[in-house]
Design a protein around this motif. Structure first.
Motif, PDB file in Angstrom:
ATOM      1  N   ASN A  69     -25.731 -22.392 -86.830  1.00 15.81           N
ATOM      2  CA  ASN A  69     -24.368 -22.905 -86.690  1.00 15.81           C
ATOM      3  C   ASN A  69     -23.407 -21.774 -87.034  1.00 15.81           C
ATOM      4  OD1 ASN A  69     -24.386 -25.736 -85.932  1.00 15.81           O
ATOM      5  ND2 ASN A  69     -25.442 -26.115 -87.869  1.00 15.81           N
ATOM      6  N   THR A 100     -25.421 -30.336 -85.414  1.00 19.91           N
ATOM      7  CA  THR A 100     -26.594 -30.476 -86.284  1.00 19.91           C
ATOM      8  C   THR A 100     -27.257 -31.834 -86.059  1.00 19.91           C
ATOM      9  OG1 THR A 100     -25.590 -29.047 -87.936  1.00 19.91           O
ATOM     10  CG2 THR A 100     -27.334 -30.523 -88.698  1.00 19.91           C
ATOM     11  N   ILE A 128     -32.378 -24.753 -90.050  1.00 25.29           N
ATOM     12  CA  ILE A 128     -30.950 -24.610 -89.728  1.00 25.29           C
ATOM     13  C   ILE A 128     -30.387 -23.500 -90.619  1.00 25.29           C
ATOM     14  CG2 ILE A 128     -28.695 -25.769 -89.804  1.00 25.29           C
ATOM     15  CD1 ILE A 128     -30.269 -28.459 -89.577  1.00 25.29           C
ATOM     16  N   ASN A 180     -26.631 -22.163 -91.517  1.00 27.91           N
ATOM     17  CA  ASN A 180     -25.190 -22.355 -91.349  1.00 27.91           C
ATOM     18  C   ASN A 180     -24.448 -21.096 -91.790  1.00 27.91           C
ATOM     19  OD1 ASN A 180     -25.458 -25.025 -90.495  1.00 27.91           O
ATOM     20  ND2 ASN A 180     -25.529 -25.782 -92.595  1.00 27.91           N
TER      21      ASN A 180
END
Ligand SMILES: NC(=O)c1ccc[n+]([C@@H]2O[C@H](COP(=O)([O-])OP(=O)(O)OC[C@H]3O[C@@H](n4cnc5c(N)ncnc54)[C@H](OP(=O)(O)O)[C@@H]3O)[C@@H](O)[C@H]2O)c1
Length: 233
Positions: A78, A111, A125, A127
């Motif tokens: 992200n 997400t 993930i 970020n």
């Protein structure tokens, strides 16, 4: 070979992250909104390893159709994020909302839609936060600082909620080396003076850490700074 999705993949940092994963032999979906030209130029350079993907994280339909294109996601980065400078009294509510809609709510939207695929592959993930979350108050950045603080809290909370299936970590870059920060730029001068390494942060150095965090099976719920020692200065 892993499959990676990088939101804002043509940005200063996003591009370095895409290139880092491609060089490691992964297949990378490079998300773009307006910057199709750069995404296509990257695809020309890297062949079938880099796939441009229209991905507007403010638009749930765009997210859904982008995700349909991807088979078996291993890593979501992200990275999309926007920045502006306004004093707390000048800041309009609409600008606060724009920053939060991209930096926080957009990150959540993307997400959430990636969770099923990441769960299937025991993925992770990463970020992209900012040192502004840890050292707020550069001046005129209260809205941005608050949005990145939210990214850090969301990262840690998700790491708990999604364990042990999905690892979730954040990387907090310092001020990135970018063409618009020329030698006379006062922010650049301040950063170079205070940071222990007297330097701005090269995007590719952050990209190396993003890749490391995505690889390391012993890390979740962490926030890793890459700031040339600014916070220590
Ligand atoms: N620059 C820094 O010094 C610095 C420092 C610390 C942290 N960061 C963080 O690092 C990340 C990347 O920063 P950057 O400076 O490389 O970014 P940037 O060059 O300013 O580019 C912003 C990126 O966000 C994308 N974006 C904007 N609106 C979007 C939307 N609705 N949906 C999806 N993507 C959208 C843009 O896509 P299009 O161009 O295709 O429209 C672009 O790729 C951000 O999260 C930023 O907060 C940056």
């Amino acid at each position: 070979m892993r499959t990676i999705l990088v939101s804002g993949g043509t940005s200063t940092l996003g591009r370095a992250i895409c290139e880092q994963f491609v060089r490691a032999g992964d297949r990378v979906y490079c998300g773009y909104v307006s910057n199709k030209e750069t995404a296509e130029a990257l695809a020309d350079s890297y062949g079938s390893s880099l796939i441009p993907l229209h991905l507007d994280i403010q638009d749930p339909k765009s997210i859904a159709s982008a995700i349909q294109e991807i088979e078996g996601l291993d890593v979501l980065v992200n990275n999309s994020g926007v920045f502006s400078v306004f004093t707390p009294t000048e800041l309009l509510e609409s600008e606060w909302q724009r920053i939060f809609d991209i930096n926080v709510t957009g990150l959540f939207r993307l997400t959430q839609q990636c969770i099923p695929s990441l769960t299937e592959r025991k993925g992770c993930i990463v970020n992209i936060a900012s040192i502004n979350a840890l050292h707020p108050g550069f001046g005129g950045t209260s809205h941005y600082d608050a949005s990145k603080g939210a990214v850090v809290a969301y990262t840690k909370s998700l790491a708990k909620e999604l364990s042990p299936s999905i690892r979730v970590n954040a990387v907090a870059p310092g001020l990135l080396q970018a063409p618009y920060l020329d030698d006379a730029n006062p922010l650049r001068q301040h950063y170079e003076e205070r940071s222990l390494l007297h330097s701005l942060v090269e995007p590719r150095e952050v990209a190396k850490v993003v890749q490391l965090v995505s690889d390391c099976r012993a890390m979740t719920g962490e926030l890793v700074g890459v700031d040339c020692g600014y916070l220590m200065g």
